[in-house]
Design a protein around this motif. Structure first.
Motif, PDB file in Angstrom:
ATOM      1  N   LEU A 337       0.822  -1.200   0.000  1.00 16.70           N
ATOM      2  CA  LEU A 337       0.000   0.000   0.000  1.00 16.70           C
ATOM      3  C   LEU A 337       0.864   1.261   0.000  1.00 16.70           C
ATOM      4  O   LEU A 337       0.615   2.208  -0.758  1.00 16.70           O
ATOM      5  CB  LEU A 337      -0.918  -0.007   1.220  1.00 16.70           C
ATOM      6  CG  LEU A 337      -1.735   1.268   1.468  1.00 16.70           C
ATOM      7  CD1 LEU A 337      -2.734   1.501   0.347  1.00 16.70           C
ATOM      8  CD2 LEU A 337      -2.457   1.191   2.817  1.00 16.70           C
ATOM      9  N   THR A 338       1.890   1.270   0.831  1.00 14.41           N
ATOM     10  CA  THR A 338       2.742   2.452   0.937  1.00 14.41           C
ATOM     11  C   THR A 338       3.554   2.669  -0.336  1.00 14.41           C
ATOM     12  O   THR A 338       3.654   3.797  -0.844  1.00 14.41           O
ATOM     13  CB  THR A 338       3.691   2.310   2.142  1.00 14.41           C
ATOM     14  OG1 THR A 338       2.929   2.030   3.314  1.00 14.41           O
ATOM     15  CG2 THR A 338       4.487   3.588   2.349  1.00 14.41           C
ATOM     16  N   GLU A 339       4.108   1.600  -0.880  1.00 14.97           N
ATOM     17  CA  GLU A 339       4.975   1.763  -2.046  1.00 14.97           C
ATOM     18  C   GLU A 339       4.179   2.180  -3.287  1.00 14.97           C
ATOM     19  O   GLU A 339       4.608   3.080  -4.019  1.00 14.97           O
ATOM     20  CB  GLU A 339       5.747   0.478  -2.333  1.00 14.97           C
ATOM     21  CG  GLU A 339       6.688   0.627  -3.522  1.00 14.97           C
ATOM     22  CD  GLU A 339       7.885  -0.311  -3.463  1.00 14.97           C
ATOM     23  OE1 GLU A 339       8.178  -0.922  -4.490  1.00 14.97           O
ATOM     24  OE2 GLU A 339       8.517  -0.409  -2.396  1.00 14.97           O
ATOM     25  N   ILE A 340       3.042   1.567  -3.529  1.00 15.72           N
ATOM     26  CA  ILE A 340       2.299   1.933  -4.735  1.00 15.72           C
ATOM     27  C   ILE A 340       1.722   3.344  -4.608  1.00 15.72           C
ATOM     28  O   ILE A 340       1.586   4.068  -5.601  1.00 15.72           O
ATOM     29  CB  ILE A 340       1.188   0.912  -5.047  1.00 15.72           C
ATOM     30  CG1 ILE A 340       0.769   1.052  -6.520  1.00 15.72           C
ATOM     31  CG2 ILE A 340       0.004   1.063  -4.103  1.00 15.72           C
ATOM     32  CD1 ILE A 340      -0.094  -0.059  -7.020  1.00 15.72           C
ATOM     33  N   THR A 341       1.425   3.764  -3.372  1.00 15.44           N
ATOM     34  CA  THR A 341       0.968   5.138  -3.153  1.00 15.44           C
ATOM     35  C   THR A 341       2.084   6.130  -3.455  1.00 15.44           C
ATOM     36  O   THR A 341       1.887   7.118  -4.176  1.00 15.44           O
ATOM     37  CB  THR A 341       0.477   5.314  -1.707  1.00 15.44           C
ATOM     38  OG1 THR A 341      -0.616   4.425  -1.468  1.00 15.44           O
ATOM     39  CG2 THR A 341       0.027   6.741  -1.445  1.00 15.44           C
ATOM     40  N   PHE A 433       6.410   3.448   7.787  1.00 17.36           N
ATOM     41  CA  PHE A 433       7.207   4.073   6.739  1.00 17.36           C
ATOM     42  C   PHE A 433       6.971   5.576   6.628  1.00 17.36           C
ATOM     43  O   PHE A 433       7.395   6.199   5.647  1.00 17.36           O
ATOM     44  CB  PHE A 433       6.912   3.403   5.384  1.00 17.36           C
ATOM     45  CG  PHE A 433       7.096   1.916   5.398  1.00 17.36           C
ATOM     46  CD1 PHE A 433       8.359   1.348   5.521  1.00 17.36           C
ATOM     47  CD2 PHE A 433       6.003   1.066   5.322  1.00 17.36           C
ATOM     48  CE1 PHE A 433       8.530  -0.025   5.549  1.00 17.36           C
ATOM     49  CE2 PHE A 433       6.155  -0.309   5.337  1.00 17.36           C
ATOM     50  CZ  PHE A 433       7.429  -0.861   5.459  1.00 17.36           C
ATOM     51  N   VAL A 434       6.281   6.177   7.604  1.00 21.13           N
ATOM     52  CA  VAL A 434       6.057   7.617   7.573  1.00 21.13           C
ATOM     53  C   VAL A 434       6.812   8.289   8.713  1.00 21.13           C
ATOM     54  O   VAL A 434       6.975   7.716   9.798  1.00 21.13           O
ATOM     55  CB  VAL A 434       4.553   7.962   7.652  1.00 21.13           C
ATOM     56  CG1 VAL A 434       3.793   7.296   6.520  1.00 21.13           C
ATOM     57  CG2 VAL A 434       3.954   7.588   8.992  1.00 21.13           C
ATOM     58  N   ASP A 435       7.268   9.492   8.452  1.00 22.54           N
ATOM     59  CA  ASP A 435       7.913  10.339   9.446  1.00 22.54           C
ATOM     60  C   ASP A 435       7.296  11.722   9.353  1.00 22.54           C
ATOM     61  O   ASP A 435       7.180  12.274   8.245  1.00 22.54           O
ATOM     62  CB  ASP A 435       9.418  10.450   9.196  1.00 22.54           C
ATOM     63  CG  ASP A 435      10.180   9.215   9.632  1.00 22.54           C
ATOM     64  OD1 ASP A 435       9.705   8.527  10.549  1.00 22.54           O
ATOM     65  OD2 ASP A 435      11.239   8.941   9.034  1.00 22.54           O
ATOM     66  N   ALA A 436       6.931  12.309  10.493  1.00 26.40           N
ATOM     67  CA  ALA A 436       6.334  13.647  10.516  1.00 26.40           C
ATOM     68  C   ALA A 436       5.171  13.689   9.541  1.00 26.40           C
ATOM     69  O   ALA A 436       4.180  12.997   9.710  1.00 26.40           O
ATOM     70  CB  ALA A 436       7.391  14.703  10.205  1.00 26.40           C
ATOM     71  N   ASN A 437       5.278  14.464   8.459  1.00 32.31           N
ATOM     72  CA  ASN A 437       4.168  14.597   7.512  1.00 32.31           C
ATOM     73  C   ASN A 437       4.545  14.110   6.116  1.00 32.31           C
ATOM     74  O   ASN A 437       4.086  14.647   5.111  1.00 32.31           O
ATOM     75  CB  ASN A 437       3.708  16.059   7.430  1.00 32.31           C
ATOM     76  CG  ASN A 437       4.818  16.978   6.931  1.00 32.31           C
ATOM     77  OD1 ASN A 437       5.965  16.570   6.811  1.00 32.31           O
ATOM     78  ND2 ASN A 437       4.457  18.214   6.636  1.00 32.31           N
ATOM     79  N   SER A 438       5.383  13.072   6.044  1.00 30.87           N
ATOM     80  CA  SER A 438       5.784  12.558   4.734  1.00 30.87           C
ATOM     81  C   SER A 438       6.130  11.074   4.822  1.00 30.87           C
ATOM     82  O   SER A 438       6.376  10.545   5.907  1.00 30.87           O
ATOM     83  CB  SER A 438       6.974  13.345   4.179  1.00 30.87           C
ATOM     84  OG  SER A 438       8.125  13.129   4.976  1.00 30.87           O
ATOM     85  N   VAL A 439       6.128  10.418   3.673  1.00 26.40           N
ATOM     86  CA  VAL A 439       6.600   9.038   3.582  1.00 26.40           C
ATOM     87  C   VAL A 439       8.111   9.060   3.480  1.00 26.40           C
ATOM     88  O   VAL A 439       8.691   9.865   2.739  1.00 26.40           O
ATOM     89  CB  VAL A 439       5.989   8.335   2.351  1.00 26.40           C
ATOM     90  CG1 VAL A 439       6.635   6.974   2.124  1.00 26.40           C
ATOM     91  CG2 VAL A 439       4.487   8.181   2.529  1.00 26.40           C
TER      92      VAL A 439
END
Length: 449
Positions: A337-341, A433-439
């Motif tokens: 989900l994270t990678e394809i996004t 896989f997210v930090d603060a407000n970004s992937v």
């Protein structure tokens, strides 16, 4: 013997038209009227009696109402009825009829005279299957396009009295509301007029109009991928102020070349929008990259992009079979989900947004995620052992959210995931896989496939 079976119901314009084209009208019985379809039975004078002011008004009103929504179909040749156990009127009986009851030229003339702005409405005839002892004849379908947000609202250039007579020097703005038609309230008309006056005095004085939801693009892509019965996650991006054809779509180094040679994180066999087997094809001034049953991309002629990823073991549920409870491939892989996004926004933010100046709007739509057995997602990374990772069930079948594009792939991917996680009652911080407000791309690349 009658062809087809009752109660199957069509859940999209594409599916409904496909049933008619295949001469399977009984498959449509059970379909509720909605914001995209209205059924018309056919009295002796035809679906609309154009010899009267009332009949002309009804046709103009129905067309304008659909154009003010997301477009729709006026399907003539079905009787609809509302039952006590149902919220909307439902097609309950086929009533095909003789073609001589409709003069499409007169229908076009009425729409041209009484609807503003001019709309490119299409008319289609479909045959009832031969040999049916219960019914015979044809079905007439009026396909109404959605009016672009910048051109709204469509209006009928006449009002009508209770006695069914036109009122000169009057007008109405019809709006499709579920299975019925409402009219734009006077207060809203007053506000729109004043917004227009303020816009003339200064561009900063007017509030920007919301970007139209590209519903039809999702339906076209879903049908092209054969995913009508598959839960699908859609990504969409559209310019707030489209400017016609995107230049160089098919030129060397243009969007066709970019789609064919994508710069991905892990190669065409990973979780992105590239394909080792398919090439992007031209479609109505745009591009279609269909790699069924996994995913596909549709680029419209004005640059708007729609991506569809299946929420099955083919894509979003990849390698999650062992972690389900016997109800099929239901669990969504956090990594996939994270990678394809992220890959969607790496493609669109970097290569498509720069082609049309001005603001863009991104959108995610999760379709049929709550349909049994339902899609599930868990906090943290994908489980290393079947008992790890408490899962949450998707809570909606039509999850639809948008935000103004940031133009930064890692930040836009974060915004998309924030909305997707909320569908499951989870906070996006549950994604490792997210930090603060970004992937965090580096963290994602550390994950081994």
């Amino acid at each position: 013997m009658r062809v087809g079976s009752d109660g199957m119901a069509a859940d999209s314009m594409v599916q409904l038209v496909s049933c008619l084209a295949a001469q399977q009208p009984y498959e449509i019985v059970g379909t509720p009227e909605s914001e995209w379809v209205d059924f018309k039975s056919v009295p002796p004078e035809g679906p609309y009696d154009l010899s009267t002011d009332k009949g002309k008004f009804e046709l103009a009103k129905d067309v304008a109402a659909f154009s003010n929504a997301g477009g729709g179909l006026l399907v003539c040749g079905f009787k609809a009825k509302k039952k006590q156990t149902e919220l909307y009127e439902v097609a309950e009986k086929v009533t095909p009829f003789d073609k001589k009851l409709v003069d499409s030229t007169k229908y076009k003339d009425v729409i041209t005279e009484y609807v503003r702005p001019l709309l490119k409405v299409k008319f289609f005839w479909y045959d009832h299957p031969e040999g049916d002892p219960e019914a015979s004849g044809h079905y007439f379908v009026i396909e109404v396009p959605a009016l672009p947000e910048a051109d709204r609202w469509a209006m009928v250039t006449r009002g009508i009295t209770d006695n069914g007579q036109f009122i000169k020097n009057s007008w109405t703005v019809p709006i499709r509301n579920g299975d019925t038609t409402a009219f734009l309230p006077q207060d809203e008309v007053y506000r729109l007029l004043n917004d227009g006056l303020r816009a003339r005095r200064g561009a900063d004085a007017a509030m920007p109009a919301p970007v139209a939801d590209r519903v039809k693009a999702r339906e076209v892509l879903r049908a092209g991928l054969g995913m009508e019965e598959t839960p699908v996650l859609f990504f969409q991006s559209a310019p707030d102020r489209p400017r016609g054809l995107v230049p160089g779509m098919y030129a060397d180094g243009g969007l066709q070349d970019i789609l064919d040679n994508q710069d991905t994180l892990r190669g065409a066999h990973a979780f992105n929008w590239s394909s080792a087997y398919k090439r992007p094809e031209s479609r109505e001034g745009g591009l279609l990259l269909a790699d069924a049953p996994r995913r596909g991309l549709l680029v419209e002629s004005d640059g708007a992009v729609t991506g569809a990823a299946s929420a099955t073991a083919e894509m979003l549920g990849w390698a999650m079979e062992r972690y389900n409870d016997g109800g099929g491939t239901r669990r969504i892989s956090v990594f996939v989900l994270t990678e394809i996004t992220l890959e969607y926004f790496r493609l669109v933010d970097q290569h498509v947004l720069p082609l049309v100046d001005g603001p863009w709007t991104h959108r995610i739509v999760a379709s049929d995620f709550a349909r049994p057995p339902g899609r599930i997602l868990a906090s943290g990374d994908d489980p290393a052992f079947p008992l790890w990772g408490s899962t949450q069930m998707a809570t909606s079948d039509s999850w639809n959210h948008s935000w103004k594009a940031l133009g930064d792939p890692e930040r836009d991917a974060y915004e998309a995931l924030r909305h997707i996680y909320a569908l499951f009652g989870l906070d996006v911080t549950a994604n490792p896989f997210v930090d603060a407000n970004s992937v965090n791309t580096a963290k994602l690349l550390e994950k081994k496939m």
